[in-house]
Design a protein around this motif. Structure first.
Motif, PDB file in Angstrom:
ATOM      1  N   TYR A  21       0.756  -1.095  -0.013  1.00  0.00           N
ATOM      2  CA  TYR A  21      -0.008  -0.028   0.131  1.00  0.00           C
ATOM      3  C   TYR A  21       0.924   1.035   0.122  1.00  0.00           C
ATOM      4  CZ  TYR A  21      -3.667  -3.103   1.207  1.00  0.00           C
ATOM      5  OH  TYR A  21      -4.706  -4.124   1.126  1.00  0.00           O
ATOM      6  N   ILE A  22       0.509   2.291  -0.775  1.00  0.00           N
ATOM      7  CA  ILE A  22       0.866   3.515  -0.383  1.00  0.00           C
ATOM      8  C   ILE A  22       0.758   4.092   0.791  1.00  0.00           C
ATOM      9  CG2 ILE A  22       0.959   5.953  -1.389  1.00  0.00           C
ATOM     10  CD1 ILE A  22       1.985   4.271  -3.450  1.00  0.00           C
ATOM     11  N   ARG A  23       1.853   4.781   1.600  1.00  0.00           N
ATOM     12  CA  ARG A  23       1.805   5.179   2.887  1.00  0.00           C
ATOM     13  C   ARG A  23       1.623   6.558   3.034  1.00  0.00           C
ATOM     14  NH1 ARG A  23      -0.592   3.505   6.142  1.00  0.00           N
ATOM     15  NH2 ARG A  23       0.706   4.307   7.800  1.00  0.00           N
ATOM     16  N   ARG A  24       2.376   7.274   1.719  1.00  0.00           N
ATOM     17  CA  ARG A  24       2.089   8.560   1.821  1.00  0.00           C
ATOM     18  C   ARG A  24       2.380   9.204   0.289  1.00  0.00           C
ATOM     19  NH1 ARG A  24       4.025  13.120   5.316  1.00  0.00           N
ATOM     20  NH2 ARG A  24       4.591  14.886   3.946  1.00  0.00           N
ATOM     21  N   ALA A  25       1.688  10.140  -0.022  1.00  0.00           N
ATOM     22  CA  ALA A  25       1.703  10.772  -1.466  1.00  0.00           C
ATOM     23  C   ALA A  25       1.481  12.203  -1.274  1.00  0.00           C
ATOM     24  CB  ALA A  25       0.762  10.230  -2.390  1.00  0.00           C
ATOM     25  N   GLU A  26       2.328  13.105  -2.216  1.00  0.00           N
ATOM     26  CA  GLU A  26       2.183  14.442  -2.312  1.00  0.00           C
ATOM     27  C   GLU A  26       2.646  14.920  -3.744  1.00  0.00           C
ATOM     28  OE1 GLU A  26       5.671  16.473   0.083  1.00  0.00           O
ATOM     29  OE2 GLU A  26       5.177  14.314   0.882  1.00  0.00           O
ATOM     30  N   TYR A  27       2.332  16.083  -4.294  1.00  0.00           N
ATOM     31  CA  TYR A  27       2.600  16.540  -5.385  1.00  0.00           C
ATOM     32  C   TYR A  27       4.103  17.202  -5.183  1.00  0.00           C
ATOM     33  CZ  TYR A  27       2.508  18.661  -9.825  1.00  0.00           C
ATOM     34  OH  TYR A  27       2.973  19.171 -11.134  1.00  0.00           O
ATOM     35  N   ALA A  28       5.009  16.746  -6.045  1.00  0.00           N
ATOM     36  CA  ALA A  28       6.509  17.650  -5.982  1.00  0.00           C
ATOM     37  C   ALA A  28       6.479  18.623  -7.104  1.00  0.00           C
ATOM     38  CB  ALA A  28       7.367  16.650  -6.312  1.00  0.00           C
ATOM     39  N   PHE A  29       6.251  19.808  -6.507  1.00  0.00           N
ATOM     40  CA  PHE A  29       5.958  21.015  -7.316  1.00  0.00           C
ATOM     41  C   PHE A  29       7.492  21.063  -8.274  1.00  0.00           C
ATOM     42  CE2 PHE A  29       2.663  21.970  -4.672  1.00  0.00           C
ATOM     43  CZ  PHE A  29       1.639  22.312  -5.376  1.00  0.00           C
ATOM     44  N   ALA A  30       8.557  21.120  -7.629  1.00  0.00           N
ATOM     45  CA  ALA A  30       9.886  21.156  -8.056  1.00  0.00           C
ATOM     46  C   ALA A  30      10.224  20.135  -9.535  1.00  0.00           C
ATOM     47  CB  ALA A  30      10.995  21.012  -7.246  1.00  0.00           C
ATOM     48  N   LEU A  31       9.370  18.900  -9.247  1.00  0.00           N
ATOM     49  CA  LEU A  31       9.658  18.018 -10.104  1.00  0.00           C
ATOM     50  C   LEU A  31       8.295  17.943 -11.152  1.00  0.00           C
ATOM     51  CD1 LEU A  31      11.020  15.129  -7.950  1.00  0.00           C
ATOM     52  CD2 LEU A  31      12.238  16.614  -9.351  1.00  0.00           C
ATOM     53  N   ASP A  32       7.236  18.708 -10.883  1.00  0.00           N
ATOM     54  CA  ASP A  32       6.215  18.686 -11.521  1.00  0.00           C
ATOM     55  C   ASP A  32       5.674  17.201 -11.501  1.00  0.00           C
ATOM     56  OD1 ASP A  32       3.938  19.986 -12.971  1.00  0.00           O
ATOM     57  OD2 ASP A  32       4.797  19.875 -15.067  1.00  0.00           O
ATOM     58  N   THR A  33       5.508  16.775 -10.479  1.00  0.00           N
ATOM     59  CA  THR A  33       4.828  15.347 -10.833  1.00  0.00           C
ATOM     60  C   THR A  33       4.598  14.843  -9.155  1.00  0.00           C
ATOM     61  OG1 THR A  33       5.387  12.925 -11.503  1.00  0.00           O
ATOM     62  CG2 THR A  33       7.179  14.181 -10.264  1.00  0.00           C
ATOM     63  N   VAL A  34       3.839  13.754  -9.076  1.00  0.00           N
ATOM     64  CA  VAL A  34       3.209  13.046  -7.801  1.00  0.00           C
ATOM     65  C   VAL A  34       4.459  12.277  -7.247  1.00  0.00           C
ATOM     66  CG1 VAL A  34       1.460  11.784  -6.788  1.00  0.00           C
ATOM     67  CG2 VAL A  34       0.949  13.332  -8.725  1.00  0.00           C
ATOM     68  N   ILE A  35       4.914  12.023  -6.059  1.00  0.00           N
ATOM     69  CA  ILE A  35       5.734  10.990  -5.546  1.00  0.00           C
ATOM     70  C   ILE A  35       4.875  10.386  -4.492  1.00  0.00           C
ATOM     71  CG2 ILE A  35       7.878  12.384  -6.393  1.00  0.00           C
ATOM     72  CD1 ILE A  35       7.891  13.507  -3.439  1.00  0.00           C
ATOM     73  N   ALA A  36       5.011   9.362  -4.364  1.00  0.00           N
ATOM     74  CA  ALA A  36       4.654   8.450  -3.372  1.00  0.00           C
ATOM     75  C   ALA A  36       5.590   7.359  -2.397  1.00  0.00           C
ATOM     76  CB  ALA A  36       3.409   7.650  -3.775  1.00  0.00           C
ATOM     77  N   TRP A  37       5.277   7.250  -1.207  1.00  0.00           N
ATOM     78  CA  TRP A  37       6.113   6.225  -0.857  1.00  0.00           C
ATOM     79  C   TRP A  37       5.357   5.072  -0.114  1.00  0.00           C
ATOM     80  CZ3 TRP A  37       6.537  11.360  -0.328  1.00  0.00           C
ATOM     81  CH2 TRP A  37       7.795  11.675  -0.381  1.00  0.00           C
ATOM     82  N   GLY A  38       5.579   3.870  -0.388  1.00  0.00           N
ATOM     83  CA  GLY A  38       4.981   2.672  -0.126  1.00  0.00           C
ATOM     84  C   GLY A  38       5.738   1.456   0.326  1.00  0.00           C
ATOM     85  N   TYR A  39       5.030   0.708   1.032  1.00  0.00           N
ATOM     86  CA  TYR A  39       5.647  -0.722   1.616  1.00  0.00           C
ATOM     87  C   TYR A  39       5.020  -1.925   0.849  1.00  0.00           C
ATOM     88  CZ  TYR A  39       6.858   2.222   5.563  1.00  0.00           C
ATOM     89  OH  TYR A  39       7.578   3.145   6.321  1.00  0.00           O
ATOM     90  N   ILE A  40       5.928  -2.827   0.270  1.00  0.00           N
ATOM     91  CA  ILE A  40       5.394  -4.032  -0.198  1.00  0.00           C
ATOM     92  C   ILE A  40       6.123  -5.332   0.472  1.00  0.00           C
ATOM     93  CG2 ILE A  40       5.217  -2.813  -2.583  1.00  0.00           C
ATOM     94  CD1 ILE A  40       7.791  -4.306  -3.137  1.00  0.00           C
ATOM     95  N   SER A  41       5.463  -6.438   0.287  1.00  0.00           N
ATOM     96  CA  SER A  41       5.646  -7.737   0.789  1.00  0.00           C
ATOM     97  C   SER A  41       5.685  -8.750  -0.231  1.00  0.00           C
ATOM     98  CB  SER A  41       4.916  -7.990   1.891  1.00  0.00           C
ATOM     99  OG  SER A  41       3.609  -8.200   1.705  1.00  0.00           O
ATOM    100  N   ASN A  42       6.089  -9.673  -0.100  1.00  0.00           N
ATOM    101  CA  ASN A  42       6.020 -10.895  -1.137  1.00  0.00           C
ATOM    102  C   ASN A  42       5.032 -11.932  -0.466  1.00  0.00           C
ATOM    103  OD1 ASN A  42       6.330 -13.274  -2.751  1.00  0.00           O
ATOM    104  ND2 ASN A  42       8.597 -12.849  -2.851  1.00  0.00           N
ATOM    105  N   PRO A  43       3.732 -12.125  -1.418  1.00  0.00           N
ATOM    106  CA  PRO A  43       2.757 -13.105  -0.634  1.00  0.00           C
ATOM    107  C   PRO A  43       3.442 -14.396  -0.298  1.00  0.00           C
ATOM    108  CG  PRO A  43       1.822 -11.633  -2.408  1.00  0.00           C
ATOM    109  CD  PRO A  43       3.408 -11.475  -2.329  1.00  0.00           C
ATOM    110  N   SER A  44       4.325 -15.067  -1.037  1.00  0.00           N
ATOM    111  CA  SER A  44       4.750 -16.277  -0.985  1.00  0.00           C
ATOM    112  C   SER A  44       5.757 -16.370   0.196  1.00  0.00           C
ATOM    113  CB  SER A  44       5.309 -16.755  -2.433  1.00  0.00           C
ATOM    114  OG  SER A  44       6.558 -16.202  -2.622  1.00  0.00           O
ATOM    115  N   GLY A  45       6.336 -15.294   0.699  1.00  0.00           N
ATOM    116  CA  GLY A  45       6.963 -15.329   2.006  1.00  0.00           C
ATOM    117  C   GLY A  45       8.648 -15.371   1.428  1.00  0.00           C
TER     118      GLY A  45
END
Length: 70
Positions: A21-45
């Motif tokens: 899931y995405i944990r944090r997202a915001e618009y980076a005006f200096a880059l003129d794009t959206v940036i997001a941080w998220g966490y992932i896991s491997n469902p198979s372990g």
């Protein structure tokens, strides 16, 4: 194409399975794009390494291109 609007807690998909899931997202005006941080896991372990992250299609709310993973 319209910019992606993110607010946080959006699902991150890999090969049609939710892997995180995405944990944090915001618009980076200096880059003129959206940036997001998220966490992932491997469902198979298994390890989550660069090969796991870069292989398979990553989809965020229907977007499969224009996404950069660092």
């Amino acid at each position: 194409r319209a910019p992606i609007s993110l607010h946080g807690l959006e699902a991150i998909y890999r090969d049609d399975a939710i892997v995180g899931y995405i944990r944090r997202a915001e618009y980076a005006f200096a880059l003129d794009t959206v940036i997001a941080w998220g966490y992932i896991s491997n469902p198979s372990g298994g390890k989550v390494n660069k090969d796991y992250i870069m292989s398979g299609m990553k989809i965020l709310r229907g977007y499969s291109s224009g996404i950069t993973i660092l």
